[in-house]
Each structure stands twice: as C-alpha cells, then as structure tokens.
Design an enzyme around this catalytic site. Structure first.
Site, mmCIF file in Angstrom:
data_model
loop_
_atom_site.group_PDB
_atom_site.id
_atom_site.type_symbol
_atom_site.label_atom_id
_atom_site.label_comp_id
_atom_site.label_asym_id
_atom_site.label_seq_id
_atom_site.Cartn_x
_atom_site.Cartn_y
_atom_site.Cartn_z
ATOM 1 N N ASP A 161 -7.520 -1.896 -0.645
ATOM 2 C CA ASP A 161 -6.496 -2.899 0.120
ATOM 3 C C ASP A 161 -7.313 -4.131 -0.013
ATOM 4 O OD1 ASP A 161 -4.964 -4.471 1.792
ATOM 5 O OD2 ASP A 161 -3.902 -2.479 2.697
ATOM 6 N N HIS A 208 0.818 -1.271 -0.098
ATOM 7 C CA HIS A 208 -0.157 -0.104 -0.039
ATOM 8 C C HIS A 208 0.737 1.135 -0.121
ATOM 9 C CE1 HIS A 208 -4.463 0.950 0.876
ATOM 10 N NE2 HIS A 208 -4.057 1.597 -0.056
ATOM 11 N N ASP A 236 -3.671 2.774 8.087
ATOM 12 C CA ASP A 236 -2.541 3.230 7.262
ATOM 13 C C ASP A 236 -2.253 4.798 7.583
ATOM 14 O OD1 ASP A 236 -2.441 0.818 6.256
ATOM 15 O OD2 ASP A 236 -3.046 1.309 4.239
ATOM 16 N N HIS A 292 4.118 0.633 4.539
ATOM 17 C CA HIS A 292 2.772 0.756 4.080
ATOM 18 C C HIS A 292 1.779 0.851 5.144
ATOM 19 C CE1 HIS A 292 1.623 -3.832 5.474
ATOM 20 N NE2 HIS A 292 2.392 -3.211 6.363
ATOM 21 N N ASP A 316 -6.784 -6.605 2.009
ATOM 22 C CA ASP A 316 -6.906 -7.117 3.269
ATOM 23 C C ASP A 316 -8.218 -6.654 4.073
ATOM 24 O OD1 ASP A 316 -6.313 -4.488 4.587
ATOM 25 O OD2 ASP A 316 -4.018 -5.241 4.828
ATOM 26 N N ASP A 373 -9.908 -0.637 3.564
ATOM 27 C CA ASP A 373 -8.642 -1.311 4.513
ATOM 28 C C ASP A 373 -9.027 -1.967 5.552
ATOM 29 O OD1 ASP A 373 -5.980 -1.729 5.310
ATOM 30 O OD2 ASP A 373 -5.515 -0.015 3.735
ATOM 31 N N HIS A 379 -6.776 -1.745 7.708
ATOM 32 C CA HIS A 379 -5.872 -1.006 8.586
ATOM 33 C C HIS A 379 -6.413 0.539 8.261
ATOM 34 C CE1 HIS A 379 -3.845 -4.818 7.936
ATOM 35 N NE2 HIS A 379 -3.788 -5.092 9.084
ATOM 36 N N GLU A 390 -1.808 -5.125 -2.095
ATOM 37 C CA GLU A 390 -1.403 -5.889 -1.157
ATOM 38 C C GLU A 390 -1.870 -7.296 -1.406
ATOM 39 O OE1 GLU A 390 0.175 -5.310 1.656
ATOM 40 O OE2 GLU A 390 0.125 -2.987 1.621
HETATM 41 MN MN LIG Z 1 -3.405 -0.647 3.554
#
Ligand SMILES: [Mn+2]
Length: 296
Positions: free
Chosen positions: A223, A97, A124, A137, A225, A120, A122, A268
């Site tokens: 992303d 990312h 980030d 990332h 994930d 995402d 997360h 990712e």
């Molecule tokens: Mn990310």
C-alpha cells in the site's frame, strides 16, 4: 527468467476518494513494462480486470458497494489464479486495497501455505462491526484471515485464505480503536513505525522476512500510503510519519533476498492527488527492488 503477468485492477469502490481507479494507467504510463524488461523479466500485460463504473452504482458508498467489490474480486481472483497456474508472477496494479481480497486468494490458490507481507500505514483489519466508515479497503486483511462479513470471508472458497502466523504487517501508524484491539488479539506480527524508528528498518525487515522464509511462496501487498506522504503524495489516505524512500527500498530488497516472492500487488495510488506521477514512479522502483533489483 522470471515471467511477470501484469493485471490492472481499476477499482475505487472500497473507499470514498475518487481517482484511485486511475492507478493502473499511472503505473503503466510511468514505464512499468520497460523497467521490468530491463531487470531481465519477461512481461505479459494481461490488461485490466473489468470493474463496474462507480457512477453507475448507488451513491451511498461504504458497505453498499460490497456486492460490486465482491464481483470485482472474483474477477481479480480468476485473472490471478490463471497467471499462477501458468507459472507467472502476477503483478496486480490497484485500485484501492480491497482488491487484495482477490489478489491474495489467487496467490493462495496452490493449496500450500502462502505468506503475506502487508506493507501499510493502516491495519486493514476492520470488520463491518468495527469500521467507523464502512469503507471496504479497511477490511481485506481481516477477511483474508477469516474475520468479518461472510460475503468477504467466503469469497471464492469458504474460510481463511492465509493463517495468522503466515502474515506480517509493516509500517502501521494509524489504527481504529476496535481494529487495534482485534489486531492485538489476533497475534499477527505487526511492525509499527514506532518499532521501525526504534530498531531500524534493517533489523525489522530481516526479522519480519525470516518469519516467512520457510514458506513456498509469499505475496507482497504494497500500500503506497505506507510511505511518508512527502515521498508518496498521491494516495487517498495519507498519514504522516511513514517510511522514507530509502527505508522502503531496503525493506523491498530484504524481501527479495529473504522470501520466495510469488505475487505482488501495489495499491492506493491516486493520480488526481499526485504530483507529476511521482507516486507511480516510486511504486515501480519499489516493485523492481521487490523482484530483486540491486544496486551492485
Ligand atoms: Mn491498505
């Protein structure tokens, strides 16, 4: 007819797992160009951005890769800005990312305000001071909104690339403690998995998209994930409890209906950790939904 410029970014320097540099190959191999053509897009594959091979760099990783990531993102920016200038929709294939430092800066090159939909697990939203790992990332959204290491916030041009009020984050379920504080203080609209569970993805997606509907262009940063690892096992930092297959599709369909999608990155994907390339196949399907593919 929409004209798409595919830009591969085989960058794996923003995190520690090996394999995410093979993401562009995995997505192309899964039939990206053919599927986009069937949707009615015209396709130009602009190849890959040149990235330093990890094995030629110092082995410490983390922040030690900052110069190489900056150099890579300058190239990502150049390729993306060229596509935007030529009226194409750049579709960036990550890579981790950290490539978003380049992709979003390219998207925001027109001078007008550019919206960002950051999907995402997360945030980030780390800076070198808040990050437990130093992995780059985990920092792009903070840097793009003007926070963190000057090497990142000053990339291409000084200052923030997008405004806090023009960013929405969707799918979050894993934040580092100081990152969480920073994200809360920023006032950026964050839709966590808890909120998606409670209100449903339909209501959340429509509200998020409505915040950016007035903007001339929106960049979608997907992303993989953000999806539940049962749907998308081929990611470097899986977190349980993510978006289902249908939730992710409805989100992308709502984005296609509600904002002017000017550019996309999908990041990712780690083919080494994947099962028979299914995460790359799912990435293609979600990109198609984000570009307006509908069932009926
Ligand atoms: Mn990310």
């Amino acid at each position: 007819m929409r004209s798409i410029c595919i830009i591969g970014v085989p960058l794996d320097l923003g995190q520690s797992r090996r394999g995410v540099d093979m993401g562009p190959s995995a997505i192309r191999y899964a039939g990206l160009d053919r599927r986009l053509e069937r949707l009615g897009c015209s396709i130009r594959d602009c190849g890959n951005v040149e990235i330093r091979v990890r094995d030629t760099l110092p082995q410490e990783g983390g922040l030690a890769f900052m110069p190489a990531v900056v150099e890579a993102c300058e190239r990502v920016y150049a390729a993306g800005a060229r596509a935007v200038d030529e009226g194409d929709v750049p579709l960036f294939l990550g890579g981790d990312h950290s490539i978003a430092l380049g992709t979003v800066t390219a998207a925001a090159t027109g001078g007008d305000r550019t919206g960002v939909i950051w999907i995402d697990a997360h945030g980030d939203f780390n800076t070198p001071e808040t990050s437990p790992s130093g992995n780059l990332h985990g920092m792009p959204l903070a840097a793009l909104t003007g926070r963190g290491a000057p090497e990142l916030t000053e990339l291409i041009r000084p200052g923030r690339k997008v405004a806090d009020e023009d960013v929405v984050v969707i799918g979050v379920r894993d934040l580092d403690p100081l990152e969480r504080e920073g994200l809360r203080e920023s006032g950026i609209a964050v839709y966590t998995m808890r909120e998606i569970d409670r209100r449903g993805i339909g209501a959340v997606a429509e509200e998020a998209v409505a915040k950016l509907a007035h903007l001339p262009r929106v960049h979608v940063s997907l992303d993989m994930d953000s999806l539940d690892p049962r749907e998308a096992p081929g990611v470097g930092t899986p977190v349980p409890g993510g978006l289902s297959y249908r939730e992710a599709h409805l989100l992308m369909e709502t984005i296609a209906d509600g904002v002017r999608v000017g550019s996309i990155d999908v990041v990712e994907i780690n083919p080494i950790l994947d099962e028979r390339n299914r995460t790359a196949q799912l990435a293609i399907e979600l990109v198609l939904s984000g570009l307006g593919k509908s069932i009926l």
